[in-house]
Design a protein around this motif. Structure first.
Motif, PDB file in Angstrom:
ATOM      1  N   VAL A  23       0.813  -1.213   0.000  1.00 36.51           N
ATOM      2  CA  VAL A  23       0.000   0.000   0.000  1.00 36.51           C
ATOM      3  C   VAL A  23       0.854   1.274   0.000  1.00 36.51           C
ATOM      4  O   VAL A  23       1.879   1.364   0.685  1.00 36.51           O
ATOM      5  CB  VAL A  23      -0.989  -0.007   1.194  1.00 36.51           C
ATOM      6  CG1 VAL A  23      -0.262   0.082   2.528  1.00 36.51           C
ATOM      7  CG2 VAL A  23      -2.030   1.081   1.049  1.00 36.51           C
ATOM      8  N   ASN A  24       0.400   2.234  -0.828  1.00 35.79           N
ATOM      9  CA  ASN A  24       1.047   3.551  -0.932  1.00 35.79           C
ATOM     10  C   ASN A  24       2.535   3.455  -1.259  1.00 35.79           C
ATOM     11  O   ASN A  24       3.356   4.190  -0.719  1.00 35.79           O
ATOM     12  CB  ASN A  24       0.854   4.342   0.366  1.00 35.79           C
ATOM     13  CG  ASN A  24      -0.607   4.645   0.648  1.00 35.79           C
ATOM     14  OD1 ASN A  24      -1.390   4.865  -0.281  1.00 35.79           O
ATOM     15  ND2 ASN A  24      -0.982   4.642   1.919  1.00 35.79           N
ATOM     16  N   ASP A  25       2.872   2.532  -2.169  1.00 34.02           N
ATOM     17  CA  ASP A  25       4.286   2.336  -2.495  1.00 34.02           C
ATOM     18  C   ASP A  25       4.516   2.315  -4.015  1.00 34.02           C
ATOM     19  O   ASP A  25       5.365   1.589  -4.507  1.00 34.02           O
ATOM     20  CB  ASP A  25       4.796   1.045  -1.860  1.00 34.02           C
ATOM     21  CG  ASP A  25       6.311   1.038  -1.717  1.00 34.02           C
ATOM     22  OD1 ASP A  25       6.919   2.120  -1.736  1.00 34.02           O
ATOM     23  OD2 ASP A  25       6.884  -0.060  -1.597  1.00 34.02           O
ATOM     24  N   ASP A  69      -1.929   0.353  -9.248  1.00 35.31           N
ATOM     25  CA  ASP A  69      -1.516   1.539  -8.501  1.00 35.31           C
ATOM     26  C   ASP A  69      -1.780   1.275  -7.027  1.00 35.31           C
ATOM     27  O   ASP A  69      -2.935   1.156  -6.597  1.00 35.31           O
ATOM     28  CB  ASP A  69      -2.300   2.765  -8.976  1.00 35.31           C
ATOM     29  CG  ASP A  69      -1.767   4.070  -8.403  1.00 35.31           C
ATOM     30  OD1 ASP A  69      -1.409   4.077  -7.213  1.00 35.31           O
ATOM     31  OD2 ASP A  69      -1.741   5.067  -9.142  1.00 35.31           O
ATOM     32  N   THR A  70      -0.729   1.181  -6.227  1.00 37.96           N
ATOM     33  CA  THR A  70      -0.905   0.819  -4.816  1.00 37.96           C
ATOM     34  C   THR A  70      -1.421   1.981  -3.977  1.00 37.96           C
ATOM     35  O   THR A  70      -1.810   1.784  -2.821  1.00 37.96           O
ATOM     36  CB  THR A  70       0.406   0.309  -4.200  1.00 37.96           C
ATOM     37  OG1 THR A  70       1.363   1.376  -4.160  1.00 37.96           O
ATOM     38  CG2 THR A  70       0.975  -0.849  -4.996  1.00 37.96           C
ATOM     39  N   GLY A 125       8.591  10.769  -8.930  1.00 37.03           N
ATOM     40  CA  GLY A 125       9.294  10.165  -7.805  1.00 37.03           C
ATOM     41  C   GLY A 125       8.644   8.934  -7.225  1.00 37.03           C
ATOM     42  O   GLY A 125       9.019   8.498  -6.132  1.00 37.03           O
ATOM     43  N   ARG A 126       7.693   8.354  -7.954  1.00 34.48           N
ATOM     44  CA  ARG A 126       7.021   7.153  -7.430  1.00 34.48           C
ATOM     45  C   ARG A 126       7.836   5.905  -7.776  1.00 34.48           C
ATOM     46  O   ARG A 126       8.496   5.837  -8.816  1.00 34.48           O
ATOM     47  CB  ARG A 126       5.619   7.036  -8.015  1.00 34.48           C
ATOM     48  CG  ARG A 126       4.742   8.260  -7.732  1.00 34.48           C
ATOM     49  CD  ARG A 126       3.340   8.046  -8.293  1.00 34.48           C
ATOM     50  NE  ARG A 126       2.624   7.053  -7.495  1.00 34.48           N
ATOM     51  CZ  ARG A 126       1.570   6.368  -7.954  1.00 34.48           C
ATOM     52  NH1 ARG A 126       1.148   6.556  -9.194  1.00 34.48           N
ATOM     53  NH2 ARG A 126       0.952   5.515  -7.177  1.00 34.48           N
ATOM     54  N   LYS A 127       7.766   4.898  -6.918  1.00 30.91           N
ATOM     55  CA  LYS A 127       8.454   3.641  -7.170  1.00 30.91           C
ATOM     56  C   LYS A 127       7.721   2.835  -8.242  1.00 30.91           C
ATOM     57  O   LYS A 127       6.496   2.905  -8.354  1.00 30.91           O
ATOM     58  CB  LYS A 127       8.542   2.815  -5.885  1.00 30.91           C
ATOM     59  CG  LYS A 127       9.426   3.412  -4.813  1.00 30.91           C
ATOM     60  CD  LYS A 127       9.441   2.496  -3.588  1.00 30.91           C
ATOM     61  CE  LYS A 127      10.274   3.100  -2.459  1.00 30.91           C
ATOM     62  NZ  LYS A 127      10.241   2.246  -1.249  1.00 30.91           N
TER      63      LYS A 127
END
Length: 467
Positions: A23-25, A69-70, A125-127
């Motif tokens: 989540v959120n990663d 999309d987490t 900047g997202r993984k």
């Protein structure tokens, strides 16, 4: 077009579990496979979809990829609609969006849009999490999408995603277990067809054909290249040109992959003639006793590595009774002397892949952060599974005895394990071959459950099948 699918909620629930564990990663990118050309562009090998893509998105078609999309839980399937040039060869098929709806996905985009989707995430900047690519074409795609060299793709593989996928896929649900019961039962029928047709004068490839006939008639296929050979000491031989002779043994290692891509993996070793010789029967019983002992240990909380070592000790005890080994069995195993006869591991995870999730890495699938895989110790480095068992695991138990003349010569010249191996006796077994017996098990809350129909394995039962 007949798509073989679970209910769409199954796939939605699987994706939700994965999203929650990440989540959120950032983004999770899962690639489907392409057709692979065999000897010219339009002549393809039999198609096989990526197992993780199947697990989360279910669609058994080439040319698809997906992103989860987490942060939002949104899932997108990327694929191209058929052109009229495609349709004249394939006929009219469902659209990408129609197929996506069948697995609970509402958003689809053309395949090339995934490049922009990933680049946008990177610029903010997202993984971007990826699994290890085992197909070269997927490695090339990932290099382009991530804007890195081919050599650097491996550095972008997400260990966090690997562990999340394994943690989810390794526990088989009742739906999956039902599919595996079917696959193993088909594998039983394949084995029976081979055993009943094994006789002096028949060719190995004729027996492979018998196995294929049963698989195809059950809307299945072989899950891996068949091992059907009188040279059972060669662990993964795929040569089928032998003419079988009376007095030999046939080792048959085959497994069906059913329409939902779940598999079985069974091995039996049978006499080519009506009965085993005295020596063959004696060592067959040694392998069977080792197998039964290992099965008796299957339950949650037990390390599979410990089961492997206990099975090895049983092999040594039996080989000592036959006069081939000597000394204390526990000491022999601790020293590694048993690997003269048992060079591989006792078994492995089983599921949508025969070596389940092997593409994600044995150190993660079969081992843990606290139990590391041995990578240099002969025998143990080939043990694919070592970790503590949990209810829901499905695995194989497959002990064996493999007498390899080249190994005898090398170790005898080195005076290796002379305290445990009677080389004079062993050399009289140089043309013995190999024996393996293998079944598939589900780990339950209290023990284990044999998957599929029963396949005879005792000496009396095997010889009885020969009519």
């Amino acid at each position: 077009m007949d798509l073989q699918l679970f209910d769409k909620q199954v796939y939605a629930d699987r994706r939700q579990v994965l999203t929650q564990s990440m989540v959120n990663d950032g983004l999770i990118v899962l690639l489907g496979n392409e057709e692979s050309s065999m000897n010219y562009k339009d002549n393809h090998f039999s198609y096989r979809q990526d197992s993780s893509f199947l697990y989360y998105f279910g669609l058994d078609l080439a040319g698809l990829a997906a992103v989860i999309d987490t942060d939002t839980g949104e899932a997108v399937i990327f694929g191209n609609e058929l052109s009229i040039d495609d349709i004249i060869w394939t006929g009219v098929l469902p659209t990408v969006s129609e197929m996506a709806a069948l697995v609970g996905v509402t958003q689809t985009r053309p395949y090339n849009d995934i490049t922009h989707y990933i680049h946008k995430a990177q610029t903010t900047g997202r993984k971007v999490h990826i699994l290890p690519p085992y197909r070269p074409e997927n490695k090339i795609k990932l290099a382009a999408w991530l804007n890195v060299s081919l050599q650097d793709v491996a550095d972008h593989v997400s260990v966090k995603l690997i562990k999340a996928v394994i943690a989810q896929r390794v526990i088989k649900t009742p739906l999956e277990i039902a599919e595996m019961e079917k696959a193993v039962s088909i594998s039983v029928d394949m084995q029976l067809a081979v055993i009943k047709n094994t006789r002096p004068g028949i060719k190995g490839y004729e027996l492979v054909a018998k196995a294929n006939e049963v698989a195809i008639a059950a809307n299945s296929r072989l899950g891996y290249p068949a091992i059907i050979t009188p040279r059972g000491e060669t662990l993964h031989t795929h040569y089928y040109g032998h003419t079988l002779q009376d007095g030999q043994m046939l080792l048959c290692d085959i497994g069906a992959e059913n329409a939902m891509h779940y598999g079985g993996d069974l091995t039996r070793t049978v006499p080519v003639g009506q009965k085993f010789t005295t020596r063959q029967a004696e060592l067959y019983e040694v392998v069977l006793n080792s197998m039964d002992h290992a099965i008796s240990m299957l339950k949650p909380g037990v390390r599979y590595k410990d089961i492997h070592l206990a099975a090895c000790q049983k092999l040594v005890e039996g080989l000592s009774q036959a006069g081939i080994m000597k000394g204390d069995p526990a000491e022999a195993v601790a020293a590694g002397a048993h690997t003269m006869f048992f060079q591989c591991g006792l078994g492995h995870m089983l599921g949508m892949d025969t070596h389940d999730m092997e593409d994600l890495g044995e150190p993660y699938v079969g081992y843990t952060d606290t139990l590391k895989k041995e990578t240099t110790v002969f025998g143990l480095k080939s043990l694919r599974l070592g970790r503590e068992l949990e209810a829901g695991y499905v695995l194989t138990i497959e002990p064996g005895i493999y007498i390899i003349p080249e190994l005898i010569d090398r170790w005898q010249a080195e005076h290796k394990y002379v305290d445990f191996i009677n080389y004079d006796v062993l050399n009289t077994y140089r043309d013995f071959g190999g024996i393996r017996i293998e079944d598939n098990f589900l780990i339950t809350d209290t023990g284990s459950h044999l998957l599929g129909k029963y396949l005879p394995k005792s000496l009396k039962e095997i010889e009885g099948l020969k009519g």
